[in-house]
Design an enzyme around this catalytic site. Sequence first.
Site, PDB file in Angstrom:
ATOM      1  N   GLY A  53       0.825  -1.214   0.000  1.00 32.01           N
ATOM      2  CA  GLY A  53       0.000   0.000   0.000  1.00 32.01           C
ATOM      3  C   GLY A  53       0.852   1.255   0.000  1.00 32.01           C
ATOM      4  N   PHE A  54       0.192   2.378   0.147  1.00 36.34           N
ATOM      5  CA  PHE A  54       0.867   3.681   0.133  1.00 36.34           C
ATOM      6  C   PHE A  54       1.920   3.753   1.247  1.00 36.34           C
ATOM      7  CE2 PHE A  54      -0.033   8.130   1.989  1.00 36.34           C
ATOM      8  CZ  PHE A  54       1.111   8.687   1.418  1.00 36.34           C
ATOM      9  N   TYR A  61     -14.511   1.407   9.693  1.00 39.12           N
ATOM     10  CA  TYR A  61     -13.071   1.669   9.828  1.00 39.12           C
ATOM     11  C   TYR A  61     -12.755   2.103  11.259  1.00 39.12           C
ATOM     12  CZ  TYR A  61      -8.476   3.694   8.626  1.00 39.12           C
ATOM     13  OH  TYR A  61      -7.133   3.994   8.546  1.00 39.12           O
TER      14      TYR A  61
END
Length: 316
Positions: free
Chosen positions: A15-16, A150
Amino acid sequence: MTKRKKVVVITGGAGFLGSHLCDRFIKDGFTVLCIDNLITGNIKNIEHLIKNKNFEFLNHDISNKIYITGPVDYVLHFASPASPIDYLNYPIPTLKVGSLGTHNTLGLAKYKKAVYLIASTSEVYGDPQVHPQKEDYWGHVNPIGPRGVYDEAKRFAEAITMAYRRYHHMDSKIVRIFNTYGPRMRINDGRVVPNFVYQALHNKPLTIYGDGKQTRSFCYYTDLIEGIVRLIMSKYSGPVNIGNPDEFTILEFAQLFTKLSGTKSKIVYKKLPVDDPKIRRPDISLAKKLLKWQPKVKLEKGLKQTISWFEENYSK
Ligand code: UDP
């Protein structure tokens, strides 16, 4: 006898932020095992590491158990959809990776006697009623709203990390990450930075949600990675906020973006997403005191570099 290299497991490593962590640990002389199921991560973020003998990639959903042979010294759990549209698109995987994924990675770290770090988030503060947000603030989260998948997954992740620390005496750390930007964000991840870049590149209007008076504080990825590495290598356990306290309204941010990118795009106003926090700014006194850390990169500089990266790496 040669000393063996320390081994780091990084979930969400494609991922980032995860991929930048892989780079950092490789550079610092570690062996890195990167685990990612690539639902929001991208193999391109790590393809330059694939041939490195100290790097290994495993395509695996960490919400399912994993068995790793050999020693592991550090476990960093970064796997999770992390942008609002991603966790709206993947609500159940988000809940699973924050809960089951955290349980599995804690279990791995416990078994290997590794130091553990969970990537938590400013979203644990929800739509905050205290400003700026300090680590001792308990937050204001809507558990049944769309963002709850989340926020509550990360709150559970913190709770189980604390339980493992108390019950199993594990060396574990909690970092609360505030809005971060930089190269390797996905152009279509829906967050404000890639959205504006995409819109500018396509001569489309810049979308501001709501009236643009909501605030965010944007941290450049290099600063964030440094803060995380300092935390995991420290004797402190956190939670510690890592973020940049320079706060902007989204309208101010759009104006700065327009100036730096030179875009001719106009601004259009769209509906504010449900439960979008109205204000957000980290209190970083703890990180300053314990980790001697504070961000160095001003938004203007980081944003320019990010825009250039997208221009070079994103073909329309
Ligand atoms: N936002 C916006 N336009 C966009 C994308 C986001 O005005 O095209 C707003 C969003 O409503 C929020 C802020 O920018 O108030 C930051 O959003 P982002 O998704 O980047 O991160 P968040 O802080 O919400 O996780």
